[in-house]
Design a protein around this motif. Structure first.
Motif, PDB file in Angstrom:
ATOM      1  N   ALA A   3       0.787  -0.805  -0.188  1.00  0.00           N
ATOM      2  CA  ALA A   3      -0.277  -0.500   0.068  1.00  0.00           C
ATOM      3  C   ALA A   3       1.036   1.252   0.123  1.00  0.00           C
ATOM      4  CB  ALA A   3      -0.489  -0.225   0.889  1.00  0.00           C
ATOM      5  N   PRO A   4       0.498   2.417  -1.016  1.00  0.00           N
ATOM      6  CA  PRO A   4       1.617   4.015  -0.706  1.00  0.00           C
ATOM      7  C   PRO A   4       0.889   4.259   0.107  1.00  0.00           C
ATOM      8  CG  PRO A   4      -0.780   3.717  -2.267  1.00  0.00           C
ATOM      9  CD  PRO A   4      -0.797   2.501  -1.298  1.00  0.00           C
ATOM     10  N   CYS A   5       2.026   5.113   1.093  1.00  0.00           N
ATOM     11  CA  CYS A   5       2.537   6.037   1.902  1.00  0.00           C
ATOM     12  C   CYS A   5       2.449   7.612   1.379  1.00  0.00           C
ATOM     13  CB  CYS A   5       2.688   5.654   3.497  1.00  0.00           C
ATOM     14  SG  CYS A   5       4.555   5.790   2.996  1.00  0.00           S
ATOM     15  N   THR A   6       2.472   8.237   2.052  1.00  0.00           N
ATOM     16  CA  THR A   6       2.826   9.512   1.852  1.00  0.00           C
ATOM     17  C   THR A   6       3.930   9.635   1.707  1.00  0.00           C
ATOM     18  OG1 THR A   6       0.697  10.776   3.497  1.00  0.00           O
ATOM     19  CG2 THR A   6       2.669  11.938   2.239  1.00  0.00           C
ATOM     20  N   GLY A   7       4.670  10.373   0.422  1.00  0.00           N
ATOM     21  CA  GLY A   7       5.724  10.665   0.274  1.00  0.00           C
ATOM     22  C   GLY A   7       6.555   9.293  -0.385  1.00  0.00           C
ATOM     23  N   ASP A   8       5.813   8.517  -0.973  1.00  0.00           N
ATOM     24  CA  ASP A   8       6.740   7.269  -1.917  1.00  0.00           C
ATOM     25  C   ASP A   8       6.094   8.724  -3.207  1.00  0.00           C
ATOM     26  OD1 ASP A   8       6.506   4.917  -1.286  1.00  0.00           O
ATOM     27  OD2 ASP A   8       4.438   4.553  -0.402  1.00  0.00           O
ATOM     28  N   TRP A   9       6.544   7.685  -4.286  1.00  0.00           N
ATOM     29  CA  TRP A   9       6.960   8.208  -5.587  1.00  0.00           C
ATOM     30  C   TRP A   9       6.636   7.059  -6.212  1.00  0.00           C
ATOM     31  CZ3 TRP A   9       8.598  12.900  -8.109  1.00  0.00           C
ATOM     32  CH2 TRP A   9       8.662  13.561  -6.914  1.00  0.00           C
ATOM     33  N   ALA A  10       5.307   7.026  -7.889  1.00  0.00           N
ATOM     34  CA  ALA A  10       4.551   6.907  -8.400  1.00  0.00           C
ATOM     35  C   ALA A  10       4.654   6.692  -9.524  1.00  0.00           C
ATOM     36  CB  ALA A  10       3.040   7.192  -7.780  1.00  0.00           C
ATOM     37  N   ALA A  11       4.389   5.795 -10.231  1.00  0.00           N
ATOM     38  CA  ALA A  11       4.355   5.818 -11.728  1.00  0.00           C
ATOM     39  C   ALA A  11       2.604   5.447 -12.120  1.00  0.00           C
ATOM     40  CB  ALA A  11       4.536   4.080 -12.816  1.00  0.00           C
ATOM     41  N   LEU A  12       2.127   6.628 -12.331  1.00  0.00           N
ATOM     42  CA  LEU A  12       0.890   6.719 -12.727  1.00  0.00           C
ATOM     43  C   LEU A  12       0.043   6.113 -13.959  1.00  0.00           C
ATOM     44  CD1 LEU A  12       0.548   9.980 -10.544  1.00  0.00           C
ATOM     45  CD2 LEU A  12      -0.183   7.985  -9.891  1.00  0.00           C
ATOM     46  N   ARG A  13      -1.027   6.231 -14.114  1.00  0.00           N
ATOM     47  CA  ARG A  13      -1.860   5.218 -15.238  1.00  0.00           C
ATOM     48  C   ARG A  13      -2.537   6.322 -16.039  1.00  0.00           C
ATOM     49  NH1 ARG A  13      -2.197   0.593 -14.504  1.00  0.00           N
ATOM     50  NH2 ARG A  13      -0.711   0.259 -15.904  1.00  0.00           N
ATOM     51  N   PRO A  14      -2.797   7.434 -16.290  1.00  0.00           N
ATOM     52  CA  PRO A  14      -3.614   8.294 -17.316  1.00  0.00           C
ATOM     53  C   PRO A  14      -4.614   7.370 -17.927  1.00  0.00           C
ATOM     54  CG  PRO A  14      -1.733   8.738 -18.482  1.00  0.00           C
ATOM     55  CD  PRO A  14      -1.272   7.513 -16.940  1.00  0.00           C
ATOM     56  N   ALA A  15      -6.014   7.995 -18.009  1.00  0.00           N
ATOM     57  CA  ALA A  15      -6.927   6.946 -18.648  1.00  0.00           C
ATOM     58  C   ALA A  15      -8.294   8.591 -18.795  1.00  0.00           C
ATOM     59  CB  ALA A  15      -8.114   5.773 -17.811  1.00  0.00           C
ATOM     60  N   PRO A  16      -8.339   8.643 -20.455  1.00  0.00           N
ATOM     61  CA  PRO A  16     -10.019   9.160 -20.211  1.00  0.00           C
ATOM     62  C   PRO A  16     -11.177   8.607 -19.628  1.00  0.00           C
ATOM     63  CG  PRO A  16      -9.187   7.632 -21.804  1.00  0.00           C
ATOM     64  CD  PRO A  16      -8.320   7.550 -21.491  1.00  0.00           C
ATOM     65  N   VAL A  17     -11.651   9.973 -19.419  1.00  0.00           N
ATOM     66  CA  VAL A  17     -13.235   9.316 -18.642  1.00  0.00           C
ATOM     67  C   VAL A  17     -14.113   9.110 -19.937  1.00  0.00           C
ATOM     68  CG1 VAL A  17     -14.730  10.433 -17.083  1.00  0.00           C
ATOM     69  CG2 VAL A  17     -12.242  11.059 -16.671  1.00  0.00           C
ATOM     70  N   ALA A  18     -14.701   7.927 -19.569  1.00  0.00           N
ATOM     71  CA  ALA A  18     -15.666   8.059 -21.165  1.00  0.00           C
ATOM     72  C   ALA A  18     -16.789   9.125 -21.179  1.00  0.00           C
ATOM     73  CB  ALA A  18     -15.859   6.230 -20.029  1.00  0.00           C
ATOM     74  N   GLY A  19     -16.464   9.677 -22.561  1.00  0.00           N
ATOM     75  CA  GLY A  19     -17.757  10.932 -22.429  1.00  0.00           C
ATOM     76  C   GLY A  19     -17.888  11.885 -22.123  1.00  0.00           C
ATOM     77  N   ALA A  20     -16.128  12.410 -21.425  1.00  0.00           N
ATOM     78  CA  ALA A  20     -15.783  13.835 -20.932  1.00  0.00           C
ATOM     79  C   ALA A  20     -14.888  13.911 -21.404  1.00  0.00           C
ATOM     80  CB  ALA A  20     -15.750  13.707 -19.507  1.00  0.00           C
ATOM     81  N   ALA A  21     -14.872  14.283 -22.953  1.00  0.00           N
ATOM     82  CA  ALA A  21     -13.329  14.696 -23.545  1.00  0.00           C
ATOM     83  C   ALA A  21     -12.083  15.521 -22.605  1.00  0.00           C
ATOM     84  CB  ALA A  21     -14.056  15.452 -25.132  1.00  0.00           C
TER      85      ALA A  21
END
Length: 393
Positions: free
Chosen positions: A93-111
């Protein structure tokens, strides 16, 4: 690219379905775009570690806050965004201060709207960890990738030296550098009062090799010295009522954290900070404010104990027997130091107590691991028997 917000920006709502994320500005495809994360601790080392994630189309971010399966992250666009955290095994589980690799994804129907998911955590350089309060005695990370662990101690009451030694041990074990911060000097007659001077001497003796700074958020005493010592990523820990949130606000120059007065009946604090939160400091670096710690159990703290009690272990090198327990053995250099007043008997007792606790937690951890392994083997054996029965039909 949106401009970077003021350090004391308002957090985004965890419940919003999406947000405008400029993937070109914060894209992992352009390492130069990550420069906006430098203020939060990003450096060439993190950039190298992130290379494989960047190739996979992920973007870097630092976790600024964790709350019930969700978190907030700061990204290259300089904002604090909500991110979802997939369920995972204990310890990931992440905790404050962690560096993360984030996966962005579009929101359906919200350009133009994106969501972020924590795909992976970068390996932690340091971690402030305590034993959890659960019966399982799992390690509980309090903050990750910190450079300074500032232990807050209020001058409104005599210092609990045993607790201070415990917290300093925790700090050393994290891999960061401890710092003792004496707070509320204005309520003890000022930084130059006999009360403050005595407390400084006691704290220095209980935390050899650790800087001690006396402060008052009310009149500004010592804040410039403290700000200069808080380099990189710092985390502020201590019990409730030591003035951590008030000190945080004074360092930030704004009311970023809510504060409450201590109880008049017993002088104890009441929890106002309810989660660990990473905040940028105006002069550079970031600070993690934490809720008050009621209990702090040691977890695999052998190195931390050796550093926190370096004076005891240095004396122990002169004992006649290599396995001396410093109790009744002849030729014990530690007991000799206690007898001649060089070392307080209280400090030796504290050292013994923390050694016993650490050994006990290690034994409990080993027993839990053995039980888990036995459970796994039973499951495997049961599955094998089922397969054999099916084959025999």
């Amino acid at each position: 690219m949106p401009g970077r917000p003021h350090p004391n920006h308002t957090h985004t709502d965890h419940h919003q379905s999406g947000f405008d994320l400029d993937l070109e500005a914060g894209s992992g495809s352009d390492p130069g775009a990550d420069q906006d994360l430098v203020a939060y601790g990003w450096d060439d080392g993190w950039d190298d570690v992130f290379a494989s994630h960047r190739a996979a189309g992920l973007v870097p971010g630092r976790i600024t806050r964790v709350d019930r399966g969700a978190c907030e992250v700061v990204t290259a666009v300089g904002r604090s965004w909500p991110a979802t955290v997939p369920a995972g095994p204990v310890g990931t589980a992440p905790c404050t201060g962690d560096w993360a690799a984030l996966r962005p994804a579009p929101v359906a129907g919200a350009a133009g709207h994106e969501t972020l998911t924590v795909a992976a955590l970068l390996p932690r350089r340091t971690a402030l960890v305590r034993a959890s309060a659960s019966r399982r005695s799992d390690p509980q990370p309090l903050a990750a990738n910190v450079d300074i662990v500032a232990v807050a101690v209020a001058l409104t009451a005599p210092i609990n030296l045993g607790r201070l030694e415990r917290l300093v041990t925790l700090a050393w074990e994290s891999g960061a550098r401890p710092l003792v911060v004496l707070t509320k000097a204005d309520q003890a007659g000022g930084a130059w009062s006999e009360t403050a001077r005595t407390a400084e001497a006691e704290a220095a003796a209980a935390a050899p090799g650790v800087d001690v700074v006396t402060t008052s958020a009310a009149d500004g005493t010592g804040l410039d010295v403290l700000a200069a010592l808080l380099t990189g990523t710092s985390v502020l820990i201590g019990t409730s009522g030591t003035g951590k949130s008030t000190l945080t606000n004074a360092l930030l120059g704004a009311e970023a954290q809510r504060v409450r007065a201590v109880r008049s009946a017993d002088g104890k604090g009441r929890h106002t900070t309810v989660r660990r939160e990473l905040l940028p400091l105006p002069g550079g670096g970031v600070l993690i404010d934490t809720p008050g710690l009621r209990g702090v159990g040691l977890w695999a703290a052998e190195n931390g104990l050796s550093q926190a009690f370096a004076d005891v272990e240095e004396l122990a090198a002169g004992c006649r027997f290599g396995d001396c327990e410093h109790r009744t053995e002849p030729g014990c250099a530690v007991l000799a130091a206690v007898d001649d007043g060089t070392m307080p008997a209280r400090r030796l007792a504290s050292y013994r107590r923390l050694l016993r606790e650490n050994a006990h937690m290690a034994a409990r951890g080993d027993a839990r691991l053995r039980a888990e392994q036995e459970r796994q083997w039973r499951t495997i054996s049961k599955e094998q028997r089922r397969m054999y029965r099916e084959r025999g039909r």
